[in-house]
Scaffold this motif. Structure first.
Motif, mmCIF file in Angstrom:
data_model
loop_
_atom_site.group_PDB
_atom_site.id
_atom_site.type_symbol
_atom_site.label_atom_id
_atom_site.label_comp_id
_atom_site.label_asym_id
_atom_site.label_seq_id
_atom_site.Cartn_x
_atom_site.Cartn_y
_atom_site.Cartn_z
ATOM 1 N N LEU A 82 -5.763 5.171 16.613
ATOM 2 C CA LEU A 82 -4.403 4.856 16.153
ATOM 3 C C LEU A 82 -3.919 5.898 15.152
ATOM 4 C CD1 LEU A 82 -4.738 0.997 15.744
ATOM 5 C CD2 LEU A 82 -3.354 2.193 17.456
ATOM 6 N N ILE A 83 -4.797 6.313 14.262
ATOM 7 C CA ILE A 83 -4.436 7.340 13.283
ATOM 8 C C ILE A 83 -4.045 8.623 14.011
ATOM 9 C CG2 ILE A 83 -5.355 8.842 11.463
ATOM 10 C CD1 ILE A 83 -7.012 6.345 10.548
ATOM 11 N N GLU A 84 -4.801 9.006 15.036
ATOM 12 C CA GLU A 84 -4.462 10.205 15.820
ATOM 13 C C GLU A 84 -3.075 10.084 16.432
ATOM 14 O OE1 GLU A 84 -7.401 10.813 18.826
ATOM 15 O OE2 GLU A 84 -8.995 11.176 17.390
ATOM 16 N N LEU A 144 -3.953 -1.874 13.556
ATOM 17 C CA LEU A 144 -2.768 -1.035 13.360
ATOM 18 C C LEU A 144 -2.396 -0.980 11.890
ATOM 19 C CD1 LEU A 144 -0.484 0.697 14.479
ATOM 20 C CD2 LEU A 144 0.805 -1.424 14.894
ATOM 21 N N ARG A 145 -2.445 -2.107 11.210
ATOM 22 C CA ARG A 145 -2.152 -2.120 9.764
ATOM 23 C C ARG A 145 -3.135 -1.243 8.999
ATOM 24 N NH1 ARG A 145 -1.236 -8.362 10.080
ATOM 25 N NH2 ARG A 145 1.027 -8.423 10.331
ATOM 26 N N GLU A 146 -4.403 -1.313 9.383
ATOM 27 C CA GLU A 146 -5.417 -0.483 8.726
ATOM 28 C C GLU A 146 -5.144 1.000 8.967
ATOM 29 O OE1 GLU A 146 -10.214 0.398 8.723
ATOM 30 O OE2 GLU A 146 -9.478 -1.406 9.732
ATOM 31 N N ALA A 147 -4.815 1.359 10.208
ATOM 32 C CA ALA A 147 -4.514 2.763 10.525
ATOM 33 C C ALA A 147 -3.320 3.247 9.718
ATOM 34 C CB ALA A 147 -4.243 2.921 12.023
ATOM 35 N N PHE A 148 -2.284 2.419 9.638
ATOM 36 C CA PHE A 148 -1.092 2.791 8.889
ATOM 37 C C PHE A 148 -1.423 2.954 7.407
ATOM 38 C CE2 PHE A 148 3.171 1.952 7.050
ATOM 39 C CZ PHE A 148 3.831 3.008 7.648
ATOM 40 N N ALA A 149 -2.290 2.099 6.884
ATOM 41 C CA ALA A 149 -2.715 2.217 5.485
ATOM 42 C C ALA A 149 -3.471 3.518 5.260
ATOM 43 C CB ALA A 149 -3.586 1.021 5.092
ATOM 44 N N TRP A 150 -4.336 3.901 6.203
ATOM 45 C CA TRP A 150 -5.078 5.161 6.068
ATOM 46 C C TRP A 150 -4.128 6.356 6.054
ATOM 47 C CZ3 TRP A 150 -9.711 6.297 4.391
ATOM 48 C CH2 TRP A 150 -10.712 5.323 4.431
ATOM 49 N N ILE A 151 -3.116 6.313 6.891
ATOM 50 C CA ILE A 151 -2.159 7.423 6.929
ATOM 51 C C ILE A 151 -1.358 7.485 5.633
ATOM 52 C CG2 ILE A 151 -0.023 8.244 8.032
ATOM 53 C CD1 ILE A 151 -1.211 7.162 10.658
ATOM 54 N N SER A 152 -1.012 6.336 5.103
ATOM 55 C CA SER A 152 -0.173 6.270 3.916
ATOM 56 C C SER A 152 -0.915 6.607 2.636
ATOM 57 C CB SER A 152 0.438 4.868 3.786
ATOM 58 O OG SER A 152 1.196 4.569 4.934
ATOM 59 N N ALA A 153 -2.211 6.274 2.581
ATOM 60 C CA ALA A 153 -2.937 6.447 1.316
ATOM 61 C C ALA A 153 -4.431 6.623 1.554
ATOM 62 C CB ALA A 153 -2.687 5.237 0.420
ATOM 63 N N ASP A 154 -4.801 7.607 2.357
ATOM 64 C CA ASP A 154 -6.217 7.763 2.690
ATOM 65 C C ASP A 154 -7.085 8.035 1.471
ATOM 66 O OD1 ASP A 154 -5.233 10.349 2.373
ATOM 67 O OD2 ASP A 154 -6.371 11.168 4.047
ATOM 68 N N ALA A 158 -6.625 7.063 -1.620
ATOM 69 C CA ALA A 158 -6.785 5.830 -2.385
ATOM 70 C C ALA A 158 -7.802 4.898 -1.728
ATOM 71 C CB ALA A 158 -5.437 5.123 -2.532
ATOM 72 N N LEU A 159 -7.787 4.812 -0.403
ATOM 73 C CA LEU A 159 -8.734 3.939 0.288
ATOM 74 C C LEU A 159 -10.160 4.450 0.143
ATOM 75 C CD1 LEU A 159 -6.718 3.140 3.535
ATOM 76 C CD2 LEU A 159 -7.058 1.678 1.535
ATOM 77 N N VAL A 160 -10.353 5.749 0.197
ATOM 78 C CA VAL A 160 -11.681 6.328 -0.005
ATOM 79 C C VAL A 160 -12.143 6.042 -1.433
ATOM 80 C CG1 VAL A 160 -12.981 8.488 -0.168
ATOM 81 C CG2 VAL A 160 -11.448 8.090 1.767
ATOM 82 N N ASN A 161 -11.240 6.191 -2.392
ATOM 83 C CA ASN A 161 -11.587 5.935 -3.782
ATOM 84 C C ASN A 161 -11.941 4.475 -4.024
ATOM 85 O OD1 ASN A 161 -11.229 8.616 -4.448
ATOM 86 N ND2 ASN A 161 -9.142 8.337 -5.181
ATOM 87 N N GLU A 162 -11.387 3.559 -3.216
ATOM 88 C CA GLU A 162 -11.727 2.140 -3.316
ATOM 89 C C GLU A 162 -13.095 1.852 -2.725
ATOM 90 O OE1 GLU A 162 -8.884 -0.304 -1.329
ATOM 91 O OE2 GLU A 162 -7.292 0.129 -2.756
ATOM 92 N N GLY A 163 -13.671 2.834 -2.040
ATOM 93 C CA GLY A 163 -14.959 2.645 -1.412
ATOM 94 C C GLY A 163 -14.877 2.041 -0.026
ATOM 95 N N ARG A 164 -13.707 2.082 0.582
ATOM 96 C CA ARG A 164 -13.548 1.560 1.943
ATOM 97 C C ARG A 164 -14.346 2.398 2.924
ATOM 98 N NH1 ARG A 164 -8.256 -1.061 3.670
ATOM 99 N NH2 ARG A 164 -7.780 -2.365 1.887
ATOM 100 N N ALA A 165 -14.900 1.712 3.906
ATOM 101 C CA ALA A 165 -15.618 2.416 4.981
ATOM 102 C C ALA A 165 -14.612 3.226 5.789
ATOM 103 C CB ALA A 165 -16.325 1.408 5.873
ATOM 104 N N MET A 166 -15.085 4.303 6.375
ATOM 105 C CA MET A 166 -14.212 5.119 7.214
ATOM 106 C C MET A 166 -13.769 4.282 8.411
ATOM 107 S SD MET A 166 -13.874 7.800 5.498
ATOM 108 C CE MET A 166 -13.035 8.903 6.611
#
Length: 77
Positions: free
Chosen positions: A59-61, A31-41, A43-51
């Motif tokens: 959860l994102i849906e 849930l924390r990860e999903a919330f982070a993706w919604i808040s700053a997707d 930025a997470l992609v730029n960090e090289g995080r896996a989808m």
């Protein structure tokens, strides 16, 4: 995941949202990860995080609003 855990991540949310989240079988870290993706997707992609994985994607849906509604806020406003 308990109702209190969900609220600890998202802040006050509708009971239907809490039920939908609980039904996914996800844990609080997901849930924390999903919330982070919604808040700053971007930025997470730029960090090289896996989808996100399947449960996190679900959860994102649940958390993403339809195009014409605002996103769920964390309650820190």
């Amino acid at each position: 995941m308990t109702r209190d855990e969900i609220i600890s991540v998202l802040g006050p949310v509708d009971e239907a949202v809490i039920a939908d989240i609980a039904l996914t079988g996800a844990n609080i870290e997901e849930l924390r990860e999903a919330f982070a993706w919604i808040s700053a997707d971007e930025a997470l992609v730029n960090e090289g995080r896996a989808m996100p994985g399947t449960r996190v994607a679900r959860l994102i849906e649940i958390l993403e609003p339809p195009e014409d509604e605002p996103a769920i806020q964390s309650g820190t406003d």
